[in-house]
Scaffold this active site. Sequence first.
Site, PDB file in Angstrom:
ATOM      1  N   ASP A 187      -3.757   1.465  -5.771  1.00  0.00           N
ATOM      2  CA  ASP A 187      -5.217   1.426  -5.743  1.00  0.00           C
ATOM      3  C   ASP A 187      -5.691   0.863  -7.085  1.00  0.00           C
ATOM      4  O   ASP A 187      -4.952   0.848  -8.067  1.00  0.00           O
ATOM      5  CB  ASP A 187      -5.819   2.826  -5.519  1.00  0.00           C
ATOM      6  CG  ASP A 187      -7.219   2.770  -4.905  1.00  0.00           C
ATOM      7  OD1 ASP A 187      -7.351   3.002  -3.690  1.00  0.00           O
ATOM      8  OD2 ASP A 187      -8.176   2.473  -5.648  1.00  0.00           O
ATOM      9  N   PHE A 205      -5.151  -0.794   3.226  1.00  0.00           N
ATOM     10  CA  PHE A 205      -6.448  -0.104   3.294  1.00  0.00           C
ATOM     11  C   PHE A 205      -7.366  -0.530   2.145  1.00  0.00           C
ATOM     12  O   PHE A 205      -8.552  -0.217   2.159  1.00  0.00           O
ATOM     13  CB  PHE A 205      -6.256   1.407   3.157  1.00  0.00           C
ATOM     14  CG  PHE A 205      -5.781   2.113   4.389  1.00  0.00           C
ATOM     15  CD1 PHE A 205      -6.328   1.838   5.629  1.00  0.00           C
ATOM     16  CD2 PHE A 205      -4.802   3.088   4.304  1.00  0.00           C
ATOM     17  CE1 PHE A 205      -5.912   2.512   6.762  1.00  0.00           C
ATOM     18  CE2 PHE A 205      -4.377   3.776   5.432  1.00  0.00           C
ATOM     19  CZ  PHE A 205      -4.931   3.485   6.658  1.00  0.00           C
ATOM     20  N   ASN A 263     -14.468  -2.324  13.008  1.00  0.00           N
ATOM     21  CA  ASN A 263     -15.357  -2.559  14.157  1.00  0.00           C
ATOM     22  C   ASN A 263     -16.509  -3.488  13.775  1.00  0.00           C
ATOM     23  O   ASN A 263     -17.121  -4.108  14.659  1.00  0.00           O
ATOM     24  CB  ASN A 263     -15.879  -1.225  14.702  1.00  0.00           C
ATOM     25  CG  ASN A 263     -16.893  -0.561  13.780  1.00  0.00           C
ATOM     26  OD1 ASN A 263     -18.088  -0.832  13.850  1.00  0.00           O
ATOM     27  ND2 ASN A 263     -16.423   0.319  12.903  1.00  0.00           N
ATOM     28  N   TYR A 291     -19.669  -7.683   4.889  1.00  0.00           N
ATOM     29  CA  TYR A 291     -18.445  -6.860   4.966  1.00  0.00           C
ATOM     30  C   TYR A 291     -17.656  -7.205   6.242  1.00  0.00           C
ATOM     31  O   TYR A 291     -16.443  -7.489   6.179  1.00  0.00           O
ATOM     32  CB  TYR A 291     -18.842  -5.379   4.928  1.00  0.00           C
ATOM     33  CG  TYR A 291     -17.768  -4.425   5.379  1.00  0.00           C
ATOM     34  CD1 TYR A 291     -16.592  -4.269   4.653  1.00  0.00           C
ATOM     35  CD2 TYR A 291     -17.933  -3.653   6.539  1.00  0.00           C
ATOM     36  CE1 TYR A 291     -15.609  -3.384   5.072  1.00  0.00           C
ATOM     37  CE2 TYR A 291     -16.963  -2.761   6.959  1.00  0.00           C
ATOM     38  CZ  TYR A 291     -15.797  -2.632   6.230  1.00  0.00           C
ATOM     39  OH  TYR A 291     -14.826  -1.757   6.647  1.00  0.00           O
ATOM     40  N   ARG A 325     -23.432   7.755  17.586  1.00  0.00           N
ATOM     41  CA  ARG A 325     -22.663   6.504  17.667  1.00  0.00           C
ATOM     42  C   ARG A 325     -21.166   6.761  17.485  1.00  0.00           C
ATOM     43  O   ARG A 325     -20.326   6.174  18.168  1.00  0.00           O
ATOM     44  CB  ARG A 325     -23.166   5.536  16.583  1.00  0.00           C
ATOM     45  CG  ARG A 325     -22.316   4.305  16.432  1.00  0.00           C
ATOM     46  CD  ARG A 325     -22.846   3.370  15.337  1.00  0.00           C
ATOM     47  NE  ARG A 325     -21.849   2.367  15.010  1.00  0.00           N
ATOM     48  CZ  ARG A 325     -20.884   2.544  14.114  1.00  0.00           C
ATOM     49  NH1 ARG A 325     -20.793   3.662  13.425  1.00  0.00           N
ATOM     50  NH2 ARG A 325     -20.011   1.575  13.898  1.00  0.00           N
TER      51      ARG A 325
HETATM   52  P1  NAI Z   1     -12.572   3.742   0.815  1.00  0.00           P
HETATM   53  O1  NAI Z   1     -13.681   2.933   0.254  1.00  0.00           O
HETATM   54  O2  NAI Z   1     -12.646   5.218   0.739  1.00  0.00           O
HETATM   55  O3  NAI Z   1     -11.196   3.270   0.162  1.00  0.00           O
HETATM   56  C1  NAI Z   1     -10.948   1.943  -0.213  1.00  0.00           C
HETATM   57  C2  NAI Z   1     -10.074   1.967  -1.451  1.00  0.00           C
HETATM   58  O4  NAI Z   1      -9.859   0.619  -1.845  1.00  0.00           O
HETATM   59  C3  NAI Z   1     -10.703   2.713  -2.635  1.00  0.00           C
HETATM   60  O5  NAI Z   1      -9.850   3.729  -3.098  1.00  0.00           O
HETATM   61  C4  NAI Z   1     -10.910   1.628  -3.677  1.00  0.00           C
HETATM   62  O6  NAI Z   1     -10.679   2.059  -5.004  1.00  0.00           O
HETATM   63  C5  NAI Z   1      -9.886   0.579  -3.257  1.00  0.00           C
HETATM   64  N1  NAI Z   1     -10.280  -0.748  -3.740  1.00  0.00           N
HETATM   65  C6  NAI Z   1     -11.512  -1.312  -3.683  1.00  0.00           C
HETATM   66  N2  NAI Z   1     -11.499  -2.499  -4.295  1.00  0.00           N
HETATM   67  C7  NAI Z   1     -10.240  -2.689  -4.754  1.00  0.00           C
HETATM   68  C8  NAI Z   1      -9.612  -3.711  -5.483  1.00  0.00           C
HETATM   69  N3  NAI Z   1     -10.272  -4.813  -5.890  1.00  0.00           N
HETATM   70  N4  NAI Z   1      -8.304  -3.566  -5.784  1.00  0.00           N
HETATM   71  C9  NAI Z   1      -7.621  -2.476  -5.392  1.00  0.00           C
HETATM   72  N5  NAI Z   1      -8.152  -1.465  -4.705  1.00  0.00           N
HETATM   73  C10 NAI Z   1      -9.463  -1.574  -4.387  1.00  0.00           C
HETATM   74  O7  NAI Z   1     -12.421   3.271   2.338  1.00  0.00           O
HETATM   75  P2  NAI Z   1     -11.701   4.044   3.531  1.00  0.00           P
HETATM   76  O8  NAI Z   1     -12.732   4.718   4.349  1.00  0.00           O
HETATM   77  O9  NAI Z   1     -10.554   4.818   3.046  1.00  0.00           O
HETATM   78  O10 NAI Z   1     -11.178   2.803   4.410  1.00  0.00           O
HETATM   79  C11 NAI Z   1      -9.911   2.245   4.169  1.00  0.00           C
HETATM   80  C12 NAI Z   1      -9.872   0.860   4.807  1.00  0.00           C
HETATM   81  O11 NAI Z   1     -10.143   0.972   6.195  1.00  0.00           O
HETATM   82  C13 NAI Z   1     -10.913  -0.097   4.230  1.00  0.00           C
HETATM   83  O12 NAI Z   1     -10.335  -1.387   4.141  1.00  0.00           O
HETATM   84  C14 NAI Z   1     -12.022  -0.089   5.247  1.00  0.00           C
HETATM   85  O13 NAI Z   1     -12.721  -1.316   5.266  1.00  0.00           O
HETATM   86  C15 NAI Z   1     -11.249   0.153   6.541  1.00  0.00           C
HETATM   87  N6  NAI Z   1     -12.056   0.852   7.535  1.00  0.00           N
HETATM   88  C16 NAI Z   1     -12.350   2.174   7.391  1.00  0.00           C
HETATM   89  C17 NAI Z   1     -13.094   2.829   8.354  1.00  0.00           C
HETATM   90  C18 NAI Z   1     -13.371   4.303   8.284  1.00  0.00           C
HETATM   91  O14 NAI Z   1     -13.940   4.840   9.238  1.00  0.00           O
HETATM   92  N7  NAI Z   1     -12.998   5.000   7.219  1.00  0.00           N
HETATM   93  C19 NAI Z   1     -13.622   2.096   9.511  1.00  0.00           C
HETATM   94  C20 NAI Z   1     -13.264   0.717   9.564  1.00  0.00           C
HETATM   95  C21 NAI Z   1     -12.493   0.118   8.605  1.00  0.00           C
HETATM   96  C1  15L Z   2     -16.401   0.879   8.529  1.00  0.00           C
HETATM   97  O1  15L Z   2     -15.890  -0.230   8.577  1.00  0.00           O
HETATM   98  C2  15L Z   2     -16.539   1.595   7.248  1.00  0.00           C
HETATM   99  O2  15L Z   2     -15.451   1.373   6.397  1.00  0.00           O
HETATM  100  C3  15L Z   2     -16.729   3.091   7.401  1.00  0.00           C
HETATM  101  O3  15L Z   2     -17.261   3.588   6.181  1.00  0.00           O
HETATM  102  C4  15L Z   2     -17.607   3.494   8.574  1.00  0.00           C
HETATM  103  O4  15L Z   2     -18.931   3.289   8.253  1.00  0.00           O
HETATM  104  C5  15L Z   2     -17.216   2.754   9.844  1.00  0.00           C
HETATM  105  O5  15L Z   2     -16.982   1.375   9.653  1.00  0.00           O
HETATM  106  C6  15L Z   2     -18.241   2.909  10.974  1.00  0.00           C
HETATM  107  O6  15L Z   2     -18.628   1.904  11.556  1.00  0.00           O
HETATM  108  O7  15L Z   2     -18.616   4.032  11.276  1.00  0.00           O
END
Ligand code: NAI
Ligand code: 15L
Length: 257
Positions: free
Chosen positions: A27, A64, A105, A129, A167
């Site tokens: 990270d 991620f 999504n 995004y 949703r």
């Molecule tokens: P989050 O924002 O909690 O975690 C993302 C991590 O990526 C953070 O720890 C951040 O420090 C790291 N990061 C950001 N920029 C960076 C960089 N330049 N270099 C290295 N690390 C970096 O997001 P979350 O919820 O854990 O999601 C993980 C992945 O899944 C993301 O790619 C997100 O787009 C995707 N996602 C998540 C969803 C959800 O419901 N949580 C839904 C759809 C997609």
């Molecule tokens: C995403 O892509 C985001 O990372 C997460 O934070 C949620 O907002 C999710 O979609 C969503 O659509 O609920």
Amino acid sequence: MTGAAGGLGQAMRTRLQANCDILRLSDLNPLDPAQAVEEVVQADLSDMAAVQHMVAGCQAIVHFGGISVEQPWAPIVQANIIGVYNLYEAARVHGVKRVVFASSNHVMGFYRQNEVVDAKSPPRPDGLYGLSKAFGEDISRLYFDRYGIETACVRIGSSYPEPRDRRMLATWLSFDDLHRLITACLTTPVLGHSIIYGTSDNSVSWYDNHLAKHIGFRPQDSSDVFREAVYARTDEPDLTDPAVQFQGGGFVKIGPL
Ligand code: NAI
Ligand code: 15L
């Protein structure tokens, strides 16, 4: 696993230990010290040299890391455009065979909530995004066609302990189902370049995974058990609100666009 300090990274950290001999966690932000079977490598995805160091010796990558919500273009470009390019270049150089890419999504956010999309539906991102995730899907396709690196583009819905609103009854993915999905992507004999929607077995769904049967993902949880409670604590939807009309929810109307 990149993005290991984030919400999903933390939820998968212990679960993914069962999938590998050594779990390398990375990270931008500091991580808790490595436990047995873990390695920790702090790296900025936009720094090619750091990403090369992070990827060297890995068999597979669960990606991620990056910007995970709508933000201005500059940080999205650094993490989700330059970052994903650096990741695939490093994968090519170091012979990584398989990637699980956390897409979203929001690649499809401008489809309506009364439409069902599958892996062949044209992308309709709902913001910068979502657009950056569509780029990630496309670059993974290029690196499969040119170099044979297999990728599962997992269009994750909403992965949290519980659905937070109405949703999310359609988009919810439990952490255990996410782990099942990653495991399926890492272990199916032939992955190729695949798109799969990441949700639990929710009765209301906008996603059809019939083109991803070869991955063998069978969700075992469902948002249905939360339906009554979510309805009780949330207001009737305003059907004229774009956030209620479109699959991307509130993402369709936030950000600099
Ligand atoms: P989050 O924002 O909690 O975690 C993302 C991590 O990526 C953070 O720890 C951040 O420090 C790291 N990061 C950001 N920029 C960076 C960089 N330049 N270099 C290295 N690390 C970096 O997001 P979350 O919820 O854990 O999601 C993980 C992945 O899944 C993301 O790619 C997100 O787009 C995707 N996602 C998540 C969803 C959800 O419901 N949580 C839904 C759809 C997609
Ligand atoms: C995403 O892509 C985001 O990372 C997460 O934070 C949620 O907002 C999710 O979609 C969503 O659509 O609920």
